[in-house]
Design an enzyme around this catalytic site. Structure first.
Site, PDB file in Angstrom:
ATOM      1  N   LYS A  13       0.835  -1.215   0.000  1.00 46.99           N
ATOM      2  CA  LYS A  13       0.000   0.000   0.000  1.00 46.99           C
ATOM      3  C   LYS A  13       0.867   1.262   0.000  1.00 46.99           C
ATOM      4  O   LYS A  13       0.694   2.157  -0.819  1.00 46.99           O
ATOM      5  CB  LYS A  13      -0.931   0.017   1.236  1.00 46.99           C
ATOM      6  CG  LYS A  13      -1.765  -1.233   1.404  1.00 46.99           C
ATOM      7  CD  LYS A  13      -2.645  -1.186   2.651  1.00 46.99           C
ATOM      8  CE  LYS A  13      -1.882  -1.168   3.980  1.00 46.99           C
ATOM      9  NZ  LYS A  13      -1.168  -2.422   4.294  1.00 46.99           N
ATOM     10  N   ARG A  88     -10.126   0.375   8.735  1.00 50.47           N
ATOM     11  CA  ARG A  88      -9.601  -0.945   9.051  1.00 50.47           C
ATOM     12  C   ARG A  88     -10.571  -1.776   9.872  1.00 50.47           C
ATOM     13  O   ARG A  88     -10.244  -2.901  10.229  1.00 50.47           O
ATOM     14  CB  ARG A  88      -8.358  -0.748   9.896  1.00 50.47           C
ATOM     15  CG  ARG A  88      -7.057  -1.101   9.229  1.00 50.47           C
ATOM     16  CD  ARG A  88      -6.045  -0.792  10.300  1.00 50.47           C
ATOM     17  NE  ARG A  88      -4.789  -1.408  10.152  1.00 50.47           N
ATOM     18  CZ  ARG A  88      -3.769  -0.865   9.510  1.00 50.47           C
ATOM     19  NH1 ARG A  88      -3.906   0.236   8.841  1.00 50.47           N
ATOM     20  NH2 ARG A  88      -2.619  -1.473   9.532  1.00 50.47           N
ATOM     21  N   ARG A 127      12.241  -4.377   5.298  1.00 51.43           N
ATOM     22  CA  ARG A 127      11.839  -3.001   4.957  1.00 51.43           C
ATOM     23  C   ARG A 127      12.652  -1.946   5.712  1.00 51.43           C
ATOM     24  O   ARG A 127      12.918  -2.081   6.897  1.00 51.43           O
ATOM     25  CB  ARG A 127      10.356  -2.791   5.285  1.00 51.43           C
ATOM     26  CG  ARG A 127       9.961  -1.314   5.209  1.00 51.43           C
ATOM     27  CD  ARG A 127       8.496  -1.081   5.176  1.00 51.43           C
ATOM     28  NE  ARG A 127       7.790  -1.666   6.298  1.00 51.43           N
ATOM     29  CZ  ARG A 127       6.469  -1.718   6.368  1.00 51.43           C
ATOM     30  NH1 ARG A 127       5.737  -1.248   5.391  1.00 51.43           N
ATOM     31  NH2 ARG A 127       5.898  -2.266   7.419  1.00 51.43           N
ATOM     32  N   ARG A 160      10.946   0.039  11.221  1.00 50.35           N
ATOM     33  CA  ARG A 160       9.806   0.231  12.123  1.00 50.35           C
ATOM     34  C   ARG A 160       9.865  -0.748  13.290  1.00 50.35           C
ATOM     35  O   ARG A 160      10.244  -1.898  13.122  1.00 50.35           O
ATOM     36  CB  ARG A 160       8.504   0.022  11.339  1.00 50.35           C
ATOM     37  CG  ARG A 160       8.008   1.295  10.702  1.00 50.35           C
ATOM     38  CD  ARG A 160       6.899   1.072   9.720  1.00 50.35           C
ATOM     39  NE  ARG A 160       5.764   0.303  10.237  1.00 50.35           N
ATOM     40  CZ  ARG A 160       4.653   0.081   9.556  1.00 50.35           C
ATOM     41  NH1 ARG A 160       4.530   0.565   8.325  1.00 50.35           N
ATOM     42  NH2 ARG A 160       3.680  -0.629  10.079  1.00 50.35           N
ATOM     43  N   ARG A 171      -0.289  -8.499  13.761  1.00 49.08           N
ATOM     44  CA  ARG A 171      -0.830  -7.575  12.752  1.00 49.08           C
ATOM     45  C   ARG A 171      -1.654  -8.337  11.722  1.00 49.08           C
ATOM     46  O   ARG A 171      -2.711  -7.882  11.288  1.00 49.08           O
ATOM     47  CB  ARG A 171       0.318  -6.801  12.072  1.00 49.08           C
ATOM     48  CG  ARG A 171       0.961  -5.783  13.022  1.00 49.08           C
ATOM     49  CD  ARG A 171       2.346  -5.355  12.583  1.00 49.08           C
ATOM     50  NE  ARG A 171       2.356  -4.658  11.311  1.00 49.08           N
ATOM     51  CZ  ARG A 171       3.451  -4.445  10.587  1.00 49.08           C
ATOM     52  NH1 ARG A 171       4.637  -4.891  11.033  1.00 49.08           N
ATOM     53  NH2 ARG A 171       3.381  -3.797   9.452  1.00 49.08           N
TER      54      ARG A 171
HETATM   55  P1  AP5 Z   1       4.865  -1.423   1.971  1.00 50.67           P
HETATM   56  O1  AP5 Z   1       4.373  -0.819   0.708  1.00 50.67           O
HETATM   57  O2  AP5 Z   1       5.606  -0.528   2.911  1.00 50.67           O
HETATM   58  O3  AP5 Z   1       3.701  -2.207   2.726  1.00 50.67           O
HETATM   59  P2  AP5 Z   1       2.309  -1.674   3.312  1.00 50.67           P
HETATM   60  O4  AP5 Z   1       1.210  -2.363   2.596  1.00 50.67           O
HETATM   61  O5  AP5 Z   1       2.269  -0.176   3.344  1.00 50.67           O
HETATM   62  O6  AP5 Z   1       2.403  -2.336   4.739  1.00 50.67           O
HETATM   63  P3  AP5 Z   1       2.431  -1.739   6.213  1.00 50.67           P
HETATM   64  O7  AP5 Z   1       3.251  -2.661   7.030  1.00 50.67           O
HETATM   65  O8  AP5 Z   1       2.801  -0.287   6.219  1.00 50.67           O
HETATM   66  O9  AP5 Z   1       0.925  -1.892   6.552  1.00 50.67           O
HETATM   67  P4  AP5 Z   1       0.287  -1.947   7.925  1.00 50.67           P
HETATM   68  O10 AP5 Z   1      -1.131  -1.905   7.522  1.00 50.67           O
HETATM   69  O11 AP5 Z   1       0.688  -3.042   8.793  1.00 50.67           O
HETATM   70  O12 AP5 Z   1       0.862  -0.629   8.662  1.00 50.67           O
HETATM   71  P5  AP5 Z   1       0.273   0.801   8.975  1.00 50.67           P
HETATM   72  O13 AP5 Z   1       1.385   1.754   8.948  1.00 50.67           O
HETATM   73  O14 AP5 Z   1      -0.939   1.081   8.153  1.00 50.67           O
HETATM   74  O15 AP5 Z   1       5.801  -2.668   1.557  1.00 50.67           O
HETATM   75  C1  AP5 Z   1       6.454  -3.468   2.527  1.00 50.67           C
HETATM   76  C2  AP5 Z   1       7.866  -3.853   2.039  1.00 50.67           C
HETATM   77  O16 AP5 Z   1       7.786  -4.666   0.872  1.00 50.67           O
HETATM   78  C3  AP5 Z   1       8.728  -2.637   1.654  1.00 50.67           C
HETATM   79  O17 AP5 Z   1      10.038  -2.866   2.068  1.00 50.67           O
HETATM   80  C4  AP5 Z   1       8.636  -2.587   0.124  1.00 50.67           C
HETATM   81  O18 AP5 Z   1       9.820  -2.069  -0.450  1.00 50.67           O
HETATM   82  C5  AP5 Z   1       8.418  -4.043  -0.261  1.00 50.67           C
HETATM   83  N1  AP5 Z   1       7.483  -4.197  -1.385  1.00 50.67           N
HETATM   84  C6  AP5 Z   1       6.346  -3.482  -1.606  1.00 50.67           C
HETATM   85  N2  AP5 Z   1       5.713  -3.922  -2.729  1.00 50.67           N
HETATM   86  C7  AP5 Z   1       6.475  -4.952  -3.194  1.00 50.67           C
HETATM   87  C8  AP5 Z   1       6.350  -5.841  -4.323  1.00 50.67           C
HETATM   88  N3  AP5 Z   1       5.322  -5.720  -5.185  1.00 50.67           N
HETATM   89  N4  AP5 Z   1       7.295  -6.796  -4.499  1.00 50.67           N
HETATM   90  C9  AP5 Z   1       8.331  -6.905  -3.622  1.00 50.67           C
HETATM   91  N5  AP5 Z   1       8.514  -6.105  -2.554  1.00 50.67           N
HETATM   92  C10 AP5 Z   1       7.593  -5.137  -2.338  1.00 50.67           C
HETATM   93  O19 AP5 Z   1      -0.255   0.612  10.484  1.00 50.67           O
HETATM   94  C11 AP5 Z   1       0.638   0.427  11.560  1.00 50.67           C
HETATM   95  C12 AP5 Z   1      -0.126   0.346  12.869  1.00 50.67           C
HETATM   96  O20 AP5 Z   1      -0.830   1.589  13.106  1.00 50.67           O
HETATM   97  C13 AP5 Z   1      -1.228  -0.711  12.958  1.00 50.67           C
HETATM   98  O21 AP5 Z   1      -0.702  -1.974  13.345  1.00 50.67           O
HETATM   99  C14 AP5 Z   1      -2.159  -0.111  14.023  1.00 50.67           C
HETATM  100  O22 AP5 Z   1      -1.651  -0.300  15.321  1.00 50.67           O
HETATM  101  C15 AP5 Z   1      -2.115   1.370  13.711  1.00 50.67           C
HETATM  102  N6  AP5 Z   1      -3.152   1.787  12.771  1.00 50.67           N
HETATM  103  C16 AP5 Z   1      -2.971   2.343  11.533  1.00 50.67           C
HETATM  104  N7  AP5 Z   1      -4.137   2.608  10.942  1.00 50.67           N
HETATM  105  C17 AP5 Z   1      -5.110   2.221  11.817  1.00 50.67           C
HETATM  106  C18 AP5 Z   1      -6.536   2.229  11.767  1.00 50.67           C
HETATM  107  N8  AP5 Z   1      -7.202   2.685  10.686  1.00 50.67           N
HETATM  108  N9  AP5 Z   1      -7.216   1.736  12.834  1.00 50.67           N
HETATM  109  C19 AP5 Z   1      -6.559   1.285  13.923  1.00 50.67           C
HETATM  110  N10 AP5 Z   1      -5.220   1.237  14.033  1.00 50.67           N
HETATM  111  C20 AP5 Z   1      -4.489   1.713  12.982  1.00 50.67           C
HETATM  112 ZN    ZN Z   2       2.267   1.250   4.928  1.00 48.75          ZN
END
Ligand code: AP5
Ligand code: ZN
Length: 214
Positions: A13, A88, A127, A160, A171
């Protein structure tokens, strides 16, 4: 356009967001990025969110709905937006509908980053991120030009705190239990497009572009 990106941790994402943003000139709201900034700055919000985030659990609906409600008031978010990591839970999706109804707006597309859980550990543990821009790298799949350093600014990259194999398990559990129902919620509205998120980044970008131009 008003877009939502949904997918498990590591599904891509955050990697696709800046590309979509540049192409469609939208406002990009990533609740995870906003929460991490609040934790780093030790704001009251950050203090409340920190524990759940470090454990890989979701932060309370009230807190995140509050952040989004505030952020969506920005003029740059009035005509369109990309929501990355929100909604979410079904409660968050319902609250978002209420906010949009007040503006007479609706969601155009939900991009579902469909991917097998087994691929995600390698993506998450490799990452590296540049916190101030949100740029994301991967030691194997998207290495920076100089290890540990942002390509654009030359500033150091960080990992992170929740990017460990163990926290990833919680997660993923939260994703399957609380977030997958949100995909069904939007499927009923007929706005979900599923992507092959296991493909290389450029191929995922092409899929995104073809969905958004159709
Ligand atoms: P990347 O694109 O960074 O992955 P992502 O989908 O953004 O994954 P996240 O880990 O950021 O998602 P998340 O939902 O767990 O975290 P968030 O910050 O939202 O890609 C990952 C890696 O793979 C990178 O190194 C990239 O280079 C590589 N890559 C990408 N695409 C690739 C491909 N096609 N092929 C190969 N490699 C690839 O949330 C964090 C925390 O915040 C949550 O756990 C929760 O506690 C809180 N939170 C956030 N939003 C909410 C909400 N709405 N409600 C409640 N709690 C929330
Ligand atoms: Zn992300």
């Amino acid at each position: 356009k008003r877009l939502i990106l949904i997918g498990p941790p590591g599904s891509g994402k955050g990697t696709q967001s800046p590309i979509i943003k540049d192409e469609y000139c939208l406002c990009h709201l990533a609740t995870g990025d906003m929460l991490r900034a609040a934790v780093a700055a030790k704001t009251p919000l950050g203090i409340k969110a920190k524990e759940a985030m470090n454990k890989g659990e979701l932060v309370s609906d009230d807190l995140v709905v509050g952040i989004i409600d505030e952020a969506m008031k920005k003029p740059s978010c009035q005509k369109g937006f990309i929501l990355d990591g929100f909604p979410r839970t079904v409660v968050q999706a319902e609250k978002l509908d209420e906010m949009l109804q007040k503006q007479g707006a609706k969601i155009d597309k939900v991009l579902n980053f469909a991917i097998d859980d087994a691929i995600l550990e390698e993506r998450i543990t490799g990452r590296w991120i540049h916190p101030s821009s949100g740029r994301t790298y991967h030691t194997k799949f998207q290495p920076p030009k100089v290890p540990g350093v942002d390509d654009v600014t030359g500033e150091p990259l960080i990992q992170r705190k929740d990017d460990t194999a163990e926290v990833l398990k919680s997660r993923l559990d939260a994703f399957h239990r609380q977030t997958e129902p949100v995909i069904n919620y939007y499927s009923k509205k007929g706005v979900v497009a599923s992507l092959h998120a296991e493909k290389p980044p450029k191929e995922v970008t092409s899929e995104v572009k073809s969905v958004l131009s159709s």
